[in-house]
Design a protein around this motif. Structure first.
Motif, short mmCIF file in Angstrom:
data_model
loop_
_atom_site.label_atom_id
_atom_site.label_comp_id
_atom_site.label_asym_id
_atom_site.label_seq_id
_atom_site.Cartn_x
_atom_site.Cartn_y
_atom_site.Cartn_z
N PRO A 71 0.82 -1.22 0.00
CA PRO A 71 0.00 0.00 0.00
C PRO A 71 0.85 1.26 0.00
CG PRO A 71 -0.82 -1.59 1.60
CD PRO A 71 0.50 -2.12 1.11
N SER A 72 0.38 2.27 -0.70
CA SER A 72 1.10 3.54 -0.74
C SER A 72 0.83 4.32 0.54
CB SER A 72 0.65 4.37 -1.95
OG SER A 72 -0.69 4.79 -1.76
N ALA A 73 1.52 5.44 0.69
CA ALA A 73 1.38 6.26 1.90
C ALA A 73 -0.04 6.79 2.05
CB ALA A 73 2.38 7.40 1.86
N ASP A 74 -0.74 6.93 0.92
CA ASP A 74 -2.10 7.47 0.97
C ASP A 74 -3.14 6.41 1.33
OD1 ASP A 74 -1.13 9.95 0.23
OD2 ASP A 74 -1.32 9.51 -1.91
N ASP A 75 -2.75 5.13 1.23
CA ASP A 75 -3.69 4.06 1.54
C ASP A 75 -3.75 3.83 3.05
OD1 ASP A 75 -4.15 3.66 -1.14
OD2 ASP A 75 -2.54 2.18 -1.34
N GLU A 76 -4.87 3.27 3.47
CA GLU A 76 -5.01 2.93 4.89
C GLU A 76 -4.23 1.66 5.17
OE1 GLU A 76 -8.50 1.89 8.18
OE2 GLU A 76 -9.02 2.65 6.19
N VAL A 77 -3.27 1.72 6.09
CA VAL A 77 -2.41 0.59 6.41
C VAL A 77 -2.86 -0.01 7.75
CG1 VAL A 77 -0.06 -0.16 6.86
CG2 VAL A 77 -0.50 1.68 5.21
N PRO A 78 -3.10 -1.34 7.80
CA PRO A 78 -3.49 -1.96 9.06
C PRO A 78 -2.44 -1.73 10.13
CG PRO A 78 -3.76 -3.49 7.22
CD PRO A 78 -3.02 -2.30 6.69
N LEU A 79 -2.88 -1.57 11.38
CA LEU A 79 -1.95 -1.31 12.47
C LEU A 79 -0.93 -2.43 12.63
CD1 LEU A 79 -4.29 0.15 15.24
CD2 LEU A 79 -2.62 1.37 13.85
N THR A 80 -1.37 -3.69 12.37
CA THR A 80 -0.44 -4.81 12.51
C THR A 80 0.68 -4.72 11.50
OG1 THR A 80 -1.87 -6.11 11.06
CG2 THR A 80 -2.16 -6.39 13.43
N HIS A 81 0.39 -4.13 10.35
CA HIS A 81 1.42 -3.99 9.32
C HIS A 81 2.32 -2.80 9.62
CE1 HIS A 81 2.35 -4.14 4.72
NE2 HIS A 81 3.39 -4.43 5.48
N LYS A 82 1.75 -1.75 10.18
CA LYS A 82 2.51 -0.53 10.44
C LYS A 82 3.47 -0.68 11.60
CE LYS A 82 1.91 4.40 11.39
NZ LYS A 82 0.93 5.49 11.60
N TYR A 83 3.01 -1.32 12.67
CA TYR A 83 3.83 -1.38 13.88
C TYR A 83 4.53 -2.72 14.10
CZ TYR A 83 1.68 3.05 14.93
OH TYR A 83 1.28 4.35 14.86
N ASN A 84 4.22 -3.72 13.28
CA ASN A 84 4.92 -5.00 13.33
C ASN A 84 5.38 -5.33 11.92
OD1 ASN A 84 4.34 -6.02 16.21
ND2 ASN A 84 2.33 -5.43 15.47
N PRO A 85 6.44 -4.66 11.46
CA PRO A 85 6.83 -4.77 10.06
C PRO A 85 7.42 -6.11 9.67
CG PRO A 85 8.46 -3.52 11.29
CD PRO A 85 7.32 -3.78 12.22
N TYR A 86 7.70 -7.01 10.62
CA TYR A 86 8.27 -8.30 10.27
C TYR A 86 7.28 -9.42 10.54
CZ TYR A 86 12.63 -5.87 9.61
OH TYR A 86 13.57 -5.01 9.15
N PHE A 87 7.16 -10.32 9.58
CA PHE A 87 6.26 -11.46 9.68
C PHE A 87 7.09 -12.73 9.48
CE2 PHE A 87 4.10 -7.80 8.02
CZ PHE A 87 2.93 -7.72 8.77
N ARG A 88 6.64 -13.83 10.05
CA ARG A 88 7.39 -15.07 9.88
C ARG A 88 6.54 -16.10 9.16
NH1 ARG A 88 8.11 -18.90 15.11
NH2 ARG A 88 5.95 -19.51 15.37
N TYR A 89 7.20 -16.82 8.25
CA TYR A 89 6.54 -17.86 7.47
C TYR A 89 7.41 -19.11 7.49
CZ TYR A 89 4.06 -13.73 5.80
OH TYR A 89 3.36 -12.55 5.75
N PRO A 90 6.79 -20.29 7.44
CA PRO A 90 7.55 -21.54 7.53
C PRO A 90 8.32 -21.86 6.25
CG PRO A 90 5.25 -22.01 7.14
CD PRO A 90 5.33 -20.53 7.35
N VAL A 91 9.42 -22.57 6.43
CA VAL A 91 10.19 -23.07 5.29
C VAL A 91 9.62 -24.44 4.95
CG1 VAL A 91 12.47 -23.73 4.44
CG2 VAL A 91 12.23 -21.81 6.03
N SER A 92 9.13 -24.59 3.73
CA SER A 92 8.47 -25.83 3.31
C SER A 92 9.41 -26.67 2.46
CB SER A 92 7.18 -25.50 2.56
OG SER A 92 6.40 -26.66 2.36
N ASP A 93 8.86 -27.71 1.85
CA ASP A 93 9.64 -28.66 1.07
C ASP A 93 9.07 -28.77 -0.34
OD1 ASP A 93 9.97 -31.74 0.16
OD2 ASP A 93 11.67 -31.14 1.41
N TRP A 94 9.95 -28.95 -1.33
CA TRP A 94 9.50 -29.03 -2.73
C TRP A 94 8.59 -30.22 -2.98
CZ3 TRP A 94 10.02 -25.18 -6.09
CH2 TRP A 94 10.99 -24.20 -5.83
N ARG A 95 8.71 -31.26 -2.19
CA ARG A 95 7.89 -32.45 -2.40
C ARG A 95 6.48 -32.29 -1.84
NH1 ARG A 95 9.91 -37.12 -4.22
NH2 ARG A 95 12.15 -37.22 -4.60
#
Length: 219
Positions: A71-95
């Motif tokens: 989202p651009s600066a003019d868009d409404e940004v969720p608080l979780t995105h604004k104040y918690n800029p890092y998210f974690r995702y699992p490492v999966s497998d190609w199979r």
């Protein structure tokens, strides 16, 4: 740089750590820390990681610009995105990049016990996951290149249109593949970035698992 400063200031506030105390932890003066946090000087990756380590956080990653627009600066940004800029995702497998996400109630259930996670500032729209690139099919002699060893972030919620990098799988194949979705003469193909590899015709029985939105490598 702005996200690093925001993250460091938030962690200092959480831990009640002053600039003087932080300086002592990383072996420098309060003034030096202040220069960094007020953007008068810009630290290198090593210095930034020293500060994060002193605050008990993970090291930074260097990210290539393979990103979906945020989202651009003019868009409404969720608080979780604004104040918690890092998210974690699992490492999966190609199979089993799909099977690991069978149940919404217990995502990644098959690999949860030994699951590894990686951080990013990308806010996924779906059940995103990382895959580590193997082989040289996406290593290009020039231009965009995603060589072996890099981690790619896959977001199943992003629409797969020509020009996107995707992870796809045929029903009779034991593993998914990483390719660029392209279109020629009204027909779609799965194209490697390495010209020595053959392209594959994209057919109706081939399933797009998700779109690659980011690629990173650790230093």
């Amino acid at each position: 740089m702005d996200k690093w400063i925001e993250l460091v200031k938030a962690k200092m506030s959480e831990l009640n750590v002053t600039q003087v105390e932080l300086g002592e932890r990383v072996g420098m003066s309060q003034g030096g820390i202040g220069h960094w946090l007020n953007k008068r000087r810009e630290p290198g990756i090593k210095e930034m990681n020293r500060v994060l380590q002193a605050l008990g956080m993970d090291f930074l990653e260097v990210a290539m610009v393979i990103r979906e627009p945020q989202p651009s600066a003019d868009d409404e940004v969720p608080l979780t995105h604004k104040y918690n800029p890092y998210f974690r995702y699992p490492v999966s497998d190609w199979r089993a990049p799909c099977e690991a996400r069978e149940s919404e109630a217990t995502p990644y259930a098959k690999t949860r016990e030994a699951q590894r996670f990686e951080l990013t500032d990308y806010h996924a729209g779906g059940a995103a996951f990382w895959l580590r690139v193997t082989g040289d099919s996406m290593t290009a002699p020039k231009g965009l290149s995603v060589p072996e060893g890099m981690l790619i972030l896959v977001d199943p919620a992003v629409e797969a249109v020509p020009g996107k990098l995707v992870v796809a799988q045929w029903p009779d194949s034991p593993e998914a593949i990483f390719r660029k979705l392209d279109e020629e003469g009204g027909q779609r193909y799965l194209m490697p970035l390495n010209p020595t590899w053959p392209k594959a015709l994209f057919t109706d029985d081939c399933r797009i698992i998700g779109v690659v939105v980011q690629a990173t490598v650790r230093f």
